[in-house]
Design an enzyme around this catalytic site. Sequence first.
Site, short mmCIF file in Angstrom:
data_model
loop_
_atom_site.label_atom_id
_atom_site.label_comp_id
_atom_site.label_asym_id
_atom_site.label_seq_id
_atom_site.Cartn_x
_atom_site.Cartn_y
_atom_site.Cartn_z
N GLU A 226 0.72 -1.05 0.07
CA GLU A 226 -0.09 0.10 0.16
C GLU A 226 1.02 1.26 0.23
O GLU A 226 0.74 2.23 -0.72
CB GLU A 226 -1.02 0.10 1.28
CG GLU A 226 -1.97 1.19 1.23
CD GLU A 226 -2.94 1.22 2.26
OE1 GLU A 226 -3.15 0.03 2.61
OE2 GLU A 226 -3.44 2.32 2.60
N ARG A 304 -7.68 2.39 13.14
CA ARG A 304 -8.55 1.41 12.94
C ARG A 304 -8.58 0.49 14.19
O ARG A 304 -9.50 -0.20 14.35
CB ARG A 304 -8.19 0.61 11.54
CG ARG A 304 -9.67 -0.20 11.31
CD ARG A 304 -9.20 -0.98 9.88
NE ARG A 304 -9.64 -0.06 8.65
CZ ARG A 304 -11.04 0.14 8.10
NH1 ARG A 304 -11.72 -0.93 9.03
NH2 ARG A 304 -11.38 0.72 7.32
N ARG A 336 -3.67 -7.04 5.83
CA ARG A 336 -5.01 -7.39 5.83
C ARG A 336 -5.80 -7.30 7.38
O ARG A 336 -5.40 -8.05 8.10
CB ARG A 336 -5.05 -8.74 5.30
CG ARG A 336 -6.31 -9.19 4.79
CD ARG A 336 -6.32 -10.85 3.99
NE ARG A 336 -7.36 -10.96 3.46
CZ ARG A 336 -7.35 -12.15 2.59
NH1 ARG A 336 -6.26 -12.77 2.37
NH2 ARG A 336 -8.32 -12.11 1.56
N PHE A 338 -5.82 -4.34 8.97
CA PHE A 338 -5.26 -2.94 9.19
C PHE A 338 -5.34 -2.59 10.57
O PHE A 338 -5.94 -1.51 10.92
CB PHE A 338 -5.88 -2.02 8.14
CG PHE A 338 -5.52 -0.76 7.89
CD1 PHE A 338 -4.25 -0.64 7.04
CD2 PHE A 338 -5.85 0.48 8.32
CE1 PHE A 338 -3.63 0.51 6.52
CE2 PHE A 338 -5.08 1.82 8.20
CZ PHE A 338 -4.10 1.65 6.99
N THR A 433 -10.64 4.97 6.80
CA THR A 433 -10.99 5.50 7.97
C THR A 433 -10.66 7.29 7.48
O THR A 433 -11.29 7.96 8.35
CB THR A 433 -10.15 5.16 9.07
OG1 THR A 433 -8.83 5.18 8.62
CG2 THR A 433 -10.60 3.84 9.65
N GLU A 705 -10.76 -8.14 3.56
CA GLU A 705 -10.06 -8.48 4.89
C GLU A 705 -11.11 -9.20 5.85
O GLU A 705 -10.25 -9.70 6.61
CB GLU A 705 -9.72 -7.00 5.44
CG GLU A 705 -8.77 -6.32 4.57
CD GLU A 705 -8.75 -4.58 4.94
OE1 GLU A 705 -9.57 -3.92 4.61
OE2 GLU A 705 -7.76 -4.36 5.64
N1 MTE Z 1 -6.25 -11.22 -2.07
C1 MTE Z 1 -5.23 -11.85 -2.70
N2 MTE Z 1 -5.46 -12.89 -3.27
N3 MTE Z 1 -4.16 -11.15 -2.78
C2 MTE Z 1 -4.06 -9.73 -1.81
O1 MTE Z 1 -2.94 -9.07 -1.85
N4 MTE Z 1 -5.31 -8.17 -0.32
C3 MTE Z 1 -6.07 -8.27 0.74
C4 MTE Z 1 -7.40 -8.80 0.21
N5 MTE Z 1 -7.26 -9.87 -0.31
C5 MTE Z 1 -5.21 -9.57 -0.99
C6 MTE Z 1 -6.26 -10.29 -1.16
C7 MTE Z 1 -6.25 -6.95 1.43
S1 MTE Z 1 -5.05 -6.38 2.48
C8 MTE Z 1 -7.31 -5.83 0.99
S2 MTE Z 1 -7.27 -4.43 1.64
C9 MTE Z 1 -8.18 -6.41 -0.24
O2 MTE Z 1 -7.73 -7.66 -0.49
C10 MTE Z 1 -8.25 -5.40 -1.19
O3 MTE Z 1 -8.79 -5.64 -2.28
P1 MTE Z 1 -10.29 -5.31 -2.23
O4 MTE Z 1 -10.34 -3.71 -1.93
O5 MTE Z 1 -10.72 -5.38 -3.71
O6 MTE Z 1 -11.17 -6.17 -1.43
N1 HPA Z 2 -7.63 0.93 5.47
C1 HPA Z 2 -6.64 0.71 4.55
N2 HPA Z 2 -5.69 1.39 4.30
C2 HPA Z 2 -6.02 2.72 4.60
C3 HPA Z 2 -7.14 3.04 5.67
C4 HPA Z 2 -7.65 2.09 5.93
O1 HPA Z 2 -8.72 2.19 6.75
N3 HPA Z 2 -6.72 4.24 5.82
C5 HPA Z 2 -5.83 4.70 5.06
N4 HPA Z 2 -5.29 3.70 4.46
MO1 MOS Z 3 -5.53 -3.88 2.85
S1 MOS Z 3 -4.36 -3.98 4.65
O1 MOS Z 3 -6.15 -2.45 3.33
O2 MOS Z 3 -4.15 -3.51 1.84
#
Ligand code: MTE
Ligand code: HPA
Ligand code: MOS
Length: 755
Positions: A226, A304, A336, A338, A433, A705
């Site tokens: 990120e 968070r 994941r 956070f 957030t 997550e």
């Molecule tokens: N799934 C896979 N296969 N690979 C990833 O890197 N990241 C996770 C989750 N699932 C991830 C994953 C995290 S930390 C987040 S925040 C969300 O996917 C981000 O994608 P989304 O917002 O589309 O759910």
């Molecule tokens: N989740 C994930 N990434 C972020 C957030 C959050 O709530 N706020 C800022 N970066």
């Molecule tokens: Mo997920 S920890 O918000 O990339």
Amino acid sequence: MKNIDSFSHLRGESIYLDDVPLVAGTLFALAFGSPHAHGKILNLDLSEAEKMPGVVRIFTYKDVPGENQIGGIVPDEPLLAEHHVHFQGMPVALVVAESVEEARNAIKKIKIEIEPLHIITDPREARAKGELIVPPRTFTLGNVENAWPLCAHIVEGVAETNGQEHLYIETQGAYSFPLENGSIRIISSTQGPTAVQRHAAIVLGIPMHMLEVDVTRLGGGFGGKEDQASMWAILCALGTHHLRKPVKYSLDRMEDMRMTGKRNPYSSDFKIGLDKELNIIAFESTYHQNAGAAADLSPAVLERTLFHSTNTYFVPNVKATAYSCRTNLPPNTAFRGFGGPQGMFVIEAAIHKAASHLGIPAWEIQSKNLIQTGDEFPFGQKAESEASECWVTANQVFETEKIQNGIEKFNAESIRFKKGMAYMPICFGISFTKTPMNQARALVHVYTDGSIGISTGAVEMGQGVNTKMLQVAAHVFSVEANRIKIHTTNTFRISNTSPSAASATADLNGKAVEIACNAILKRLIQMAAEKYEVPENEVSIENEQVLIFGKPVNYNWSQLIQDGYLKRVALSEHGHYAPPGLHYDPKTEKGHPFAYHVYGTSITEVTIDCLRGTYVVDSVKIVHDFGMSMNVRIDRGQIEGGLVQGIGWMTLEEIVYDETGRLRSNALSTYKVPDIYSVPKEIDIHFLQTKKENMAILRSKAVGEPPLMYGIGTYFALRNAIQAYRSDAEIPYSTPMTPEKVLMGLYGKKEVVNA
Ligand code: MTE
Ligand code: HPA
Ligand code: MOS
């Protein structure tokens, strides 16, 4: 529908950073990381390294044309160290050479002299010494001080959660290319293309419009990319800026493990008070977050933690205080959940400890206190659903009473093996957030052959967001999926992207796609209405066929688009979406930060081998609130993957830094991640489909997550199994529950166990 990447993944044809063909003349970058965790740089001698074969140039902070700063929330992180080093592996110099081997050989010749300073690795020590990243924050509801005298039972304790290595299959990396007039194109394995662009612009002292950041997909991010992808991308860009040559940097696994931050470990204190009927009357908690040497995303992670400090329970009196503590470790970061999982663990530990004192199972307290519609979270938002819906459904569909009886019977009959079970109800807020981050854009082009190209700010990292974006467009236009192509995420096509994070990517970008597609559709409908001389609301498109008064006419999608072009209708649109109703005031710590919450309940059953301390997860049964899942296969994959990642965090993954700040668990031989044997023998997912969530894309709730937190149940199930063997076992609430810790719980002397 299947994930659109499934065939190319299986055949090894999907493109990741290392699949990008090398351009002639490409140079290779490698960072020289500090060998000390904390100290003052007395001397840096590059002379021998510079003479090594293949070395083109070695850069230091002196070569930064703009600001030597990549801190996202707090400007406290230099790209390259200036006079001080703050963690082992902190980049001090950048070697750019004709090959990776030559860069590696040159690195060995760099000499650095450092005057050592005191090294802190423990967040509580950091707090005691005033080493805080940002001022502490406190969330309050009611008044805990007034509530303690009303409690029949009060239990206090300490809870510790470990860090976690992201272990994305694709390590961090980037590849930058010179464009004309000083512009630069960067291919980056990042969740945040704009974060790379913004910070590269600051470091290079050029406007953002000169930086094209392009992302095809990531081999996993999990939060680790990120913000922390920026470092490597900007180092490449720095090389390209000066040398006007393509520069590539792809970290090897050990370098990645050593130099990048992980999930923030936490050390927390709790105090929980219950009345005679087991209602939680008051909860007080203090979190010490191990931030590492720089802020990175830790202040947001910290926030968070507070948002999830009461997990899915209603507690009328809460005081939760969180400290972000600066230590001499690599800056820790998003992972994941956070900070949510870290917060939830503490209240679950408090409930478990209270239950153990009362001699009852934790679920009697858990089930009594589930949040109900209209109940207030400590940050002012009201719950929009009944947490009990998933819990009660779980009891029904999984016949939990039978499971409990089965476990009791098993434990009565078995000496060597003991079983335990635990519930883990979750409630996870969806939205960044930081309210302004909740916006997204999409660019939709319909080409004259009727095919459709879509760009959004969403980054595909395995979570299937591209498939979901395609589904949204196919749904709005009512066309075949094979007409649609999701293009790379690119800062020249889509500006000001929020990172793909917070589980909100599909909602935010999907709604932007929906808006853009609807705008084009409206124009096409208008055109068809004129052609057939009918009101617009009598025209529709279904399966690529135009319908008038609900009846198909001799006019299909291809003809419609061709006519659209000839009639000079705009066949492209840029959509912008910002979810309404979000606000938050950090001064009062109240507001409405989340579009909605995702709820769920898991039930975990484990068996421990009391001779060896080893264990298996027999089953995890989950009732999860999906809204109306738009892609059951993908969502199931997210639940299974998140769960196993959570189990790994809670049971196996032990990050060890020694007192000098050196990472001891620096390879897969010393850091154990879940393998096929760690996966529950049975994962049973019950889809709770609810229709009401308008804020979710096509009412399909965010899923990325939340399932990680089901893994927390494994920790408590293991404790319960240990208690079945030894009812007076006193085990610190400290994760991960490795087989060693199981043995300590089973046989450790009380004093030792309590230490
Ligand atoms: N799934 C896979 N296969 N690979 C990833 O890197 N990241 C996770 C989750 N699932 C991830 C994953 C995290 S930390 C987040 S925040 C969300 O996917 C981000 O994608 P989304 O917002 O589309 O759910
Ligand atoms: N989740 C994930 N990434 C972020 C957030 C959050 O709530 N706020 C800022 N970066
Ligand atoms: Mo997920 S920890 O918000 O990339």
